[in-house]
Design an enzyme around this catalytic site. Structure first.
Site: not given
Ligand SMILES: Cc1ncc(C[n+]2csc(CCOP(=O)(O)OP(=O)(O)O)c2C)c(N)n1
Length: 639
Positions: A284, A371, A399
């Site tokens: 990342k 969630e 959710r």
């Molecule tokens: C249902 C939901 N909960 C929380 C979020 C907030 N959120 C956005 S990106 C993220 C992290 C995602 O991590 P990952 O899937 O590993 O992707 P990366 O950013 O590391 O590439 C979160 C918690 C969301 N978008 N949707």
């Protein structure tokens, strides 16, 4: 600088590029990302991490026909850059500009408008099953790219289970960068760590040779893949057994910054029948050292400046937000009361809970992006005798709707929901606006629904909630914290706070737009209209006594809320008016209309919807004119 990128009108143009040119293009794409975030807050580190993966996918598949879903969608920027949106890229996340998430209205290469994590595997499985049922469509490939943060979402495993059973030809690319927004958590995170030890990734091929005796390093790639899957399990090389047991072929991990290697493996899995999970390891923030070193901050950084020595000067806002006020209040509650616990669903940073996490690690719980689990988990904890606070964004709480109903409300358990980002969240747009919670929380018996009028109400409401034996929801927006100019009245169940009474009209604000109501009332008074303001505080139970008095005695009443009008606070007022047998002809509701609101700055969106002070005053002037003919008669009746 962008000598290659500026010429890419569609992914078809990539076909003419050599591997070296693709690597050069990746550099130009990163430069475009860096230039963007220098000007505005936007998703950054995740996008830096998927540049090569994006190029490898688009040069292996033809997504004008094949199906591609980027899970969550916050890492869609590189995809936008090469799917005809390079020229408009600088408009991203501005009103009228490109969305910061996939948007089918912008491009046929974006299939779903998404922003919530976890649905990619389900939707591509649905697309594949749908295509297979239609003549001539069966050759379409279906690909989901999902991060290791989103992977543990319950729905992903529902989909993998379904895909394993259906044996559909499907590719799930697991983008493993060891991070959610904060470092990933949970048993699956540890499992992925173990998978990374696989010698196929670490390059210790000789160890594999030793473990397996003989290795067909050459020959038919599909055969080799099948061999790898089977033999790695036999040899105990952690060959993705979790997925294999579900009926999903596992392959990897492979280097997600090596375009050539990825293309080799993508070509290989493209022809495999049945579902495959390709484990890709990325960094990342890759390619921009400060982001690679601090991917938490650089997930969605405030605008920053790149300096010659590579250092980053960050401009920070010093105004506390409602989120800050809430996290301080949570901290104080945990300090004071050993029965209080707090849970977040992967939003430790967004909810400003890092200090809480570090000072009370035993009573802080990060469930990951789960969630519905977080809410049911809190219900269990409440049943055990504790006082859990679920600190969650309004939009993501959707959710867990069924768990709010069954595990919390139906059992009347004292779970406190702190709904951050309730209302218009701004540049994230429709997937992230917290528009619906007043309506959906208000429906359930037992649930108390509150909205602070300002920053002083918020900690007082948390105090009230934690002393009350019932589920409570408290919503507040993504905004700088404001103060109403008054000595706050104590929080009492179902009691509104009259800021000032007005004989011509009353503005009843539910939530922090009370502040805008106060400004509007001041402007109207200067024009000769005696307009007052009520801080409703409760959407349920409603302070019917105070509100109906306003409806009965004032020439007009306007309800104001930063939430959907359908089923919201104004609807609750109209229900009370109707139940009391009163006329509602002089009552108007202001809020979010029955449509999805686009992205833009919160202030711009509030103004567009007539929810700023000027818009509220306009409606009041209109109402004053409308009720003018009835005014004398109403005054006579009231007196
Ligand atoms: C249902 C939901 N909960 C929380 C979020 C907030 N959120 C956005 S990106 C993220 C992290 C995602 O991590 P990952 O899937 O590993 O992707 P990366 O950013 O590391 O590439 C979160 C918690 C969301 N978008 N949707």
């Amino acid at each position: 600088m962008s000598s290659l990128l500026s010429k890419i009108e569609s992914p078809r143009d990539l076909a003419a590029l050599s591997l070296v040119e693709l690597e050069q293009l990746a550099v130009e794409m990163r430069e475009a990302l860096c230039n963007l975030v220098a000007n505005r807050t936007a998703h950054f580190a995740s996008n830096l991490g998927v540049v090569e993966l994006c190029l490898a996918l688009h040069t292996t598949f033809d997504f004008s026909r094949d199906r591609l879903i980027w899970d969550t969608g916050h890492q869609i920027y590189p995809h936008k850059l090469i799917t005809g949106r390079y020229r408009n890229f600088s408009t991203i996340r501005t009103k009228g500009g490109l969305m910061g998430y996939p948007n089918p209205h912008e491009s046929d290469y974006d299939l779903f408008m998404t922003g919530h994590a976890g649905c990619s595997v389900s939707t591509v499985l649905g697309l594949k099953a749908g295509d297979d049922l239609q003549a001539g469509q069966e050759d379409r490939h279906a690909v989901a790219v999902i991060g290791d943060g989103a992977l543990p979402s319950g729905i992903v495993f529902e989909a993998l289970n379904n895909a394993g059973g259906m044996k559909k030809k499907l590719l799930v690319v697991l983008n493993d960068n060891k991070m959610s927004i904060c470092p990933r958590v949970g048993g699956l995170a540890e499992y992925l760590d173990r998978l990374r030890l696989n010698p196929f990734y670490t390059g210790l091929k000789s160890e594999v040779v030793k473990a397996l005796g003989k290795v067909p390093l050459l020959g038919d790639p599909v055969e080799r893949f099948l061999w790898q899957a089977k033999e790695s399990i036999k040899a105990g090389l952690h060959g993705g057994m979790l997925f294999e047991e579900l009926g999903i072929r596992y392959m990897g991990p492979i280097d997600g910054h090596n375009i050539g290697q990825m293309r080799k493996y993508l070509k290989l899995v493209k022809d495999v029948e049945g579902p495959v999970l390709l484990h890709v390891v990325t960094e990342k923030g890759h390619g921009f050292q400060p982001a690679a070193e601090d991917p938490v901050f650089f997930h969605t950084p405030a605008p920053f400046r790149r300096e010659q020595n590579g250092a980053v000067a960050v401009k920070k806002s010093s105004t506390p937000s409602y989120t800050n006020i809430a996290s301080t209040a949570i901290h104080e509650q945990l300090d004071r009361n050993p029965h209080v616990t707090v849970m977040t669903a992967a939003m430790c940073q967004g909810n400003n809970l890092e200090k809480v996490r570090d000072s009370h690690p035993d009573r802080f719980f990060d469930t990951g992006i789960c969630e519905s689990h977080a809410v049911a988990f809190a219900a269990g904890m409440a049943k055990s005798g504790l006082r859990p606070i679920v600190d969650i964004y309004s939009t993501f709480l959707q959710r867990s709707y069924d768990q709010i109903f069954q595990e919390v409300a139906l059992q009347n358990l004292p779970v406190t929901f702190l709904l951050d980002r309730a209302g218009l969240t701004g540049p994230d747009g429709p997937t992230h606006h917290g528009a619906f919670d007043l309506g959906y929380m208000r429906l359930f018996p037992n649930l108390i629904v509150m909205a602070p009028g300002d920053q002083h109400d918020l900690p007082a409401m948390l105090d009230f909630a934690l002393a009350h034996d019932a589920p409570v929801s408290i919503r507040y927006p993504k905004s700088a914290a404001e103060s109403l100019d008054r000595t706050p009245a104590p929080i009492e169940l179902g009691r509104a706070e009259v800021i000032e009474w007005g004989h011509d009209g009353m503005l009843i604000g539910c939530g922090t737009l009370v502040h805008q109501c106060v400004k509007a009332a001041a402007a109207l008074r200067a024009e000769g209209l005696d307009v007052g303001v009520i801080n409703a505080r409760f959407a349920k139970p409603l302070d019917s006594e105070t509100i109906l008095r306003a409806v009965e005695t004032c020439d007009f009443v306007i309800t104001v809320e930063e939430g959907a009008l359908a089923g919201g606070f104004g609807s609750a007022v109209l229900e009370a008016v109707s139940d009391a047998g009163l006329s509602a002809a002089h009552v108007r509701r202001l809020g979010i209309p029955d449509r999805f609101v686009e992205h833009g700055e919160r202030d711009e969106l509030l103004a567009d919807l007539g929810l700023d002070a000027e818009g509220i005053a306009q409606t009041a002037r209109y109402m004053a004119a409308l009720v003018q003919p009835l005014r004398a008669e109403r005054r006579r009746r009231v007196s």
